[in-house]
Design a protein around this motif. Sequence first.
Motif, short mmCIF file in Angstrom:
data_model
loop_
_atom_site.label_atom_id
_atom_site.label_comp_id
_atom_site.label_asym_id
_atom_site.label_seq_id
_atom_site.Cartn_x
_atom_site.Cartn_y
_atom_site.Cartn_z
N ALA A 82 0.83 -1.21 0.00
CA ALA A 82 0.00 0.00 0.00
C ALA A 82 0.86 1.26 0.00
O ALA A 82 0.54 2.24 -0.68
CB ALA A 82 -0.93 0.00 1.21
N GLY A 83 1.96 1.24 0.76
CA GLY A 83 2.87 2.39 0.76
C GLY A 83 3.49 2.61 -0.59
O GLY A 83 3.63 3.74 -1.06
N CYS A 84 3.86 1.51 -1.27
CA CYS A 84 4.45 1.63 -2.61
C CYS A 84 3.42 2.07 -3.64
O CYS A 84 3.77 2.71 -4.64
CB CYS A 84 5.06 0.29 -3.02
SG CYS A 84 6.49 -0.24 -2.04
N ALA A 85 2.15 1.71 -3.41
CA ALA A 85 1.10 2.01 -4.37
C ALA A 85 0.45 3.37 -4.18
O ALA A 85 -0.45 3.74 -4.95
CB ALA A 85 0.01 0.94 -4.29
N ASP A 86 0.87 4.12 -3.19
CA ASP A 86 0.27 5.42 -2.89
C ASP A 86 0.16 6.27 -4.17
O ASP A 86 1.18 6.60 -4.78
CB ASP A 86 1.14 6.15 -1.85
CG ASP A 86 0.50 7.44 -1.34
OD1 ASP A 86 -0.37 7.99 -2.03
OD2 ASP A 86 0.90 7.90 -0.26
N PRO A 87 -1.04 6.61 -4.60
CA PRO A 87 -1.21 7.35 -5.86
C PRO A 87 -0.59 8.74 -5.84
O PRO A 87 -0.42 9.36 -6.90
CB PRO A 87 -2.73 7.42 -6.04
CG PRO A 87 -3.29 7.25 -4.66
CD PRO A 87 -2.34 6.33 -3.95
N ARG A 103 2.44 9.28 -5.06
CA ARG A 103 3.84 9.13 -5.44
C ARG A 103 4.01 9.34 -6.95
O ARG A 103 3.19 8.85 -7.74
CB ARG A 103 4.36 7.75 -5.06
CG ARG A 103 4.34 7.43 -3.58
CD ARG A 103 4.90 6.05 -3.33
NE ARG A 103 6.30 5.98 -3.67
CZ ARG A 103 6.95 4.84 -3.99
NH1 ARG A 103 6.28 3.70 -4.04
NH2 ARG A 103 8.23 4.85 -4.26
N PRO A 104 5.05 10.03 -7.38
CA PRO A 104 5.29 10.18 -8.82
C PRO A 104 5.48 8.82 -9.48
O PRO A 104 6.20 7.96 -8.97
CB PRO A 104 6.58 11.01 -8.87
CG PRO A 104 6.65 11.70 -7.53
CD PRO A 104 6.03 10.75 -6.55
N GLY A 105 4.82 8.63 -10.60
CA GLY A 105 4.99 7.39 -11.36
C GLY A 105 4.32 6.18 -10.75
O GLY A 105 4.67 5.04 -11.10
N ALA A 106 3.39 6.38 -9.84
CA ALA A 106 2.71 5.25 -9.19
C ALA A 106 2.05 4.37 -10.25
O ALA A 106 1.35 4.86 -11.14
CB ALA A 106 1.69 5.76 -8.19
N TRP A 107 2.26 3.06 -10.17
CA TRP A 107 1.74 2.15 -11.19
C TRP A 107 1.06 0.91 -10.59
O TRP A 107 0.45 0.13 -11.33
CB TRP A 107 2.88 1.69 -12.11
CG TRP A 107 3.99 1.00 -11.36
CD1 TRP A 107 5.08 1.60 -10.78
CD2 TRP A 107 4.10 -0.39 -11.06
NE1 TRP A 107 5.86 0.66 -10.16
CE2 TRP A 107 5.29 -0.57 -10.32
CE3 TRP A 107 3.32 -1.51 -11.37
CZ2 TRP A 107 5.71 -1.81 -9.87
CZ3 TRP A 107 3.73 -2.75 -10.91
CH2 TRP A 107 4.92 -2.90 -10.18
N ILE A 108 1.16 0.72 -9.30
CA ILE A 108 0.62 -0.49 -8.68
C ILE A 108 -0.89 -0.34 -8.51
O ILE A 108 -1.35 0.46 -7.70
CB ILE A 108 1.30 -0.75 -7.32
CG1 ILE A 108 2.81 -0.91 -7.51
CG2 ILE A 108 0.71 -1.98 -6.64
CD1 ILE A 108 3.59 -0.93 -6.21
N ASP A 109 -1.65 -1.11 -9.28
CA ASP A 109 -3.10 -1.04 -9.19
C ASP A 109 -3.63 -2.19 -8.32
O ASP A 109 -2.86 -2.97 -7.76
CB ASP A 109 -3.73 -1.04 -10.58
CG ASP A 109 -3.41 -2.30 -11.39
OD1 ASP A 109 -3.03 -3.33 -10.79
OD2 ASP A 109 -3.56 -2.28 -12.63
N ARG A 110 -4.95 -2.27 -8.21
CA ARG A 110 -5.54 -3.28 -7.32
C ARG A 110 -5.22 -4.70 -7.77
O ARG A 110 -5.01 -5.59 -6.94
CB ARG A 110 -7.06 -3.07 -7.24
CG ARG A 110 -7.47 -1.80 -6.51
CD ARG A 110 -8.98 -1.69 -6.44
NE ARG A 110 -9.39 -0.47 -5.74
CZ ARG A 110 -10.64 -0.10 -5.56
NH1 ARG A 110 -11.63 -0.86 -6.03
NH2 ARG A 110 -10.92 1.02 -4.93
N SER A 111 -5.19 -4.93 -9.07
CA SER A 111 -4.91 -6.28 -9.56
C SER A 111 -3.50 -6.71 -9.20
O SER A 111 -3.26 -7.87 -8.83
CB SER A 111 -5.14 -6.35 -11.07
OG SER A 111 -4.22 -5.53 -11.78
#
Length: 226
Positions: free
Chosen positions: A95-100, A102-110
């Motif tokens: 969740a910390g890595c997926a924080d929207p 953050r610049p370049g965030a790419w980790i979605d729910r899937s």
Amino acid sequence: MTGPVPLPPPVWDFTSARWPEDDCVAAGADLEPSTLVEAYRNGLFPMPDGGQLLWWCPLERGVLEPGRIRVSRSLRASTRRFTITVDQDFAGVVAGCADPRRPGAWIDRSIARAYQRLHEFGWAHSIEVRDDDGALVGGLYGVAVGRLFAGESMFHRVRDASKVALVALNELLESQAGSDYLVDTQWQTPHLASLGVTTVRRDEYLRRIGPLTAGQPLDWTFSTTG
């Protein structure tokens, strides 16, 4: 020692015979655990873009070689300010890595769901960095296949927390495998280069990971440190 759960044979072929001369080498497939592990064994990792599932194997691969991490005096001091845990809050790290924000965030729910499942099967792991109050202030996660650790993402909420996570990861791997391991960082960035990350050509990376991914899994049952 408890190893990862054996997975069924993959249904997708990730061999490199028809890969283009590009960092992105394929599209489609799925995020099932056996698919992901087979991809890492063959040097690929998933990263969606525009709603499409893409698979990447950079022409110049970022790697952190054993014993090559650069730990400055200030970073060494920072390692003493935090407590490190392993696999205690995998979802929190993702969740910390997926924080929207953050610049370049790419980790979605899937992606988050797929790696949580991989973690539950014992293939994906997290390093958590905590402050004096036990709050999660940084960390990283990735996939361990034999003696290859394929880093997926890292984050920090206070200065140096993500760097401390990388230092802790390397200490963990060295304690298990000596100098016979490799940390994959996908690409080299200026931030990672400052910590000792270098690059190898795609063909060299693929040659090296064969024996590493075929090795015995490492032991991830570690106690809290700090």
